[in-house]
Design an enzyme around this catalytic site. Structure first.
Site, short mmCIF file in Angstrom:
data_model
loop_
_atom_site.label_atom_id
_atom_site.label_comp_id
_atom_site.label_asym_id
_atom_site.label_seq_id
_atom_site.Cartn_x
_atom_site.Cartn_y
_atom_site.Cartn_z
N GLU A 191 -8.06 -5.91 5.77
CA GLU A 191 -7.35 -5.82 4.24
C GLU A 191 -6.35 -6.43 3.62
OE1 GLU A 191 -9.20 -1.06 3.68
OE2 GLU A 191 -8.05 -1.05 6.21
N ASN A 208 0.47 -1.59 -0.07
CA ASN A 208 0.30 -0.13 0.01
C ASN A 208 0.80 1.51 0.10
OD1 ASN A 208 -1.30 1.63 1.04
ND2 ASN A 208 -2.66 1.52 2.22
N HIS A 222 -12.73 1.93 0.90
CA HIS A 222 -13.30 1.09 2.28
C HIS A 222 -13.14 0.07 2.26
CE1 HIS A 222 -12.74 4.72 5.29
NE2 HIS A 222 -11.34 4.31 5.14
N ARG A 249 -3.01 -2.49 -3.18
CA ARG A 249 -4.33 -1.65 -2.89
C ARG A 249 -4.33 -0.24 -3.75
NH1 ARG A 249 -5.01 3.16 1.70
NH2 ARG A 249 -7.29 3.08 1.38
N ARG A 289 -11.28 15.12 8.29
CA ARG A 289 -11.94 15.42 6.90
C ARG A 289 -13.51 16.39 7.97
NH1 ARG A 289 -10.80 9.12 4.76
NH2 ARG A 289 -8.41 10.19 3.65
#
Length: 396
Positions: free
Chosen positions: A382, A7, A179, A90, A238
């Protein structure tokens, strides 16, 4: 079969070396501050944790150093890189091009490049990681696993925005969701726990970045993140959902330009902006316990927004069999799970406060015995999803 999962971020590189057939993680780590001074945090399967200062001026040096750590001296877990069968990457944004994971070729790279405007912070870094692996390990197949792919099953009425339709047809302006690998993994684990293929599951992926997904019979039908990861829940830095009218208001009142507005909403808002303390919820919870009013308001805002989306998705699904909590906050913050579930009794949610306080790194049920709706805590994985998809494609 050993799969290397990567990733690549703009100044970081996360990695895991996974034996897919046994689900064993041989090693994992994180290269940080690439292009600055370079620090590697590396963990070997026997729980040997190392922090190594090493210059990493570019991602290439970071990947080379990672491969050396895996194959040399005291940190060796494999004899050489020939033992690695493939690399799974990813990739945040697959747009409408990719509805599933795919083996990377020139055509795939070109499409990921075309999607850079939709993920300017993420896709360039992923491409860099892919190209470096192709250079350093030219015989190894590379697979792209997309955050957006799981959400490609959303119906049109759930992914379209209420803007002129030509902006969708010409500019691909729509909700994509993110996600996806986490929502896929957790919802599948929930289906196993329910022993019910035809199921209505709501997955709450709560971390520094957070999103909720409505999953019906194993397929995503709606999710909170949109064109970008900014939409939806209040997150670490965020803002989440906000009146679009805030943007011209800020342009006028604070004399900001478009880039400053995006920075403001992405990096200075959310838990950090409301609390004024930190983007780390653990610090905010501690401050709230010490009586800090802004910290308390921040926690209530966050839980209220999660609760509102759960209720919304229960309506979209036509009921709910299970609510799942996952990721850093979802798995570890019992106070957040309790606050979110409080008030949801009308949809059959009855949390067991004692079970909720237990900390385990396993799938577990935290609802009362007679709760109509199950409440699960399911640690996400993940990287294993990426490794599995890579394995399946390479084997095929």
């Amino acid at each position: 079969m050993l799969i290397l999962v990567l990733n690549a971020g703009s100044s970081s590189l996360k990695y895991q070396l996974i034996d897919v057939e046994t689900a064993e993680v041989k090693a994992n780590g994180l290269c940080e501050r690439i292009g600055i001074d370079g620090v590697m945090k590396h963990e070997i399967a026997e729980n040997r944790k190392l922090t190594i200062d090493h210059p990493m001026p570019t991602h290439k040096e970071a990947i080379e150093f990672m491969l050396n750590i895996l194959t040399q001296n005291d940190t060796k877990v494999i004899e050489n890189i020939d033992e690695i069968s493939a690399i799974g990457h990813r990739v945040v944004h697959g747009g409408e091009y990719f509805k599933e994971s795919t083996i990377i070729d020139k055509n795939v790279i070109q499409k990921i490049e075309r999607l850079i405007p939709l993920a300017p912070l993420h896709n360039p870094a992923h491409l860099l990681g892919i190209k470096i692996c192709q250079e350093l390990m030219p015989e190894k197949p590379n697979v792209a696993v997309f955050d957006t792919a799981f959400h490609q099953t959303m119906p049109e009425e759930n992914y379209l925005y209420a803007v002129p339709h030509e902006d969708y047809t010409e500019h691909k302006l729509r909700k994509y969701g993110f996600h996806g690998t986490s929502h896929y993994y957790v919802s599948n684990e929930a289906i196993k726990m329910l022993q019910k293929e035809q199921s209505k599951v709501i997955v709450c992926h709560l971390g520094n970045g957070s999103s909720i997904c409505a999953v019906k019979d194993g397929k995503s039908i709606d999710t909170t993140m949109g064109l970008t990861p900014l939409e939806g829940l209040m997150m670490g830095t965020r803002s989440g959902d906000i009146d679009a009218g805030v943007i011209p208001y800020l342009l006028e009142k604070k004399d900001m330009d478009a880039n400053q507005i995006i920075d403001y909403l992405n990096k200075k808002s959310g838990i950090l902006g409301v609390s004024g303390i930190s983007s780390d919820l653990r610090e905010v919870i501690k401050a709230a316990k010490d009586g800090d009013q802004r910290a308390n308001i921040c926690i209530e805002m966050m839980c209220n927004r999660i609760r509102k989306y759960i209720c919304s998705y229960a309506g979209v699904l036509g009921g709910v069999d299970a609510i799942c909590f996952t990721a850093g906050i979802g798995e570890n913050a019992d106070i957040i799970r309790e606050k979110v579930c409080s008030g949801l009794e009308f949809i059959g949610v009855e949390i067991d406060k004692n079970k909720n306080k237990i900390r385990e790194k396993t799938n577990r049920e935290i609802n009362k015995t007679d709760s109509k709706t199950k409440i699960f805590v399911i640690p996400t994985n993940e990287e294993f999803v990426i490794a599995q998809d890579t394995y399946k494609l390479v084997k095929a």
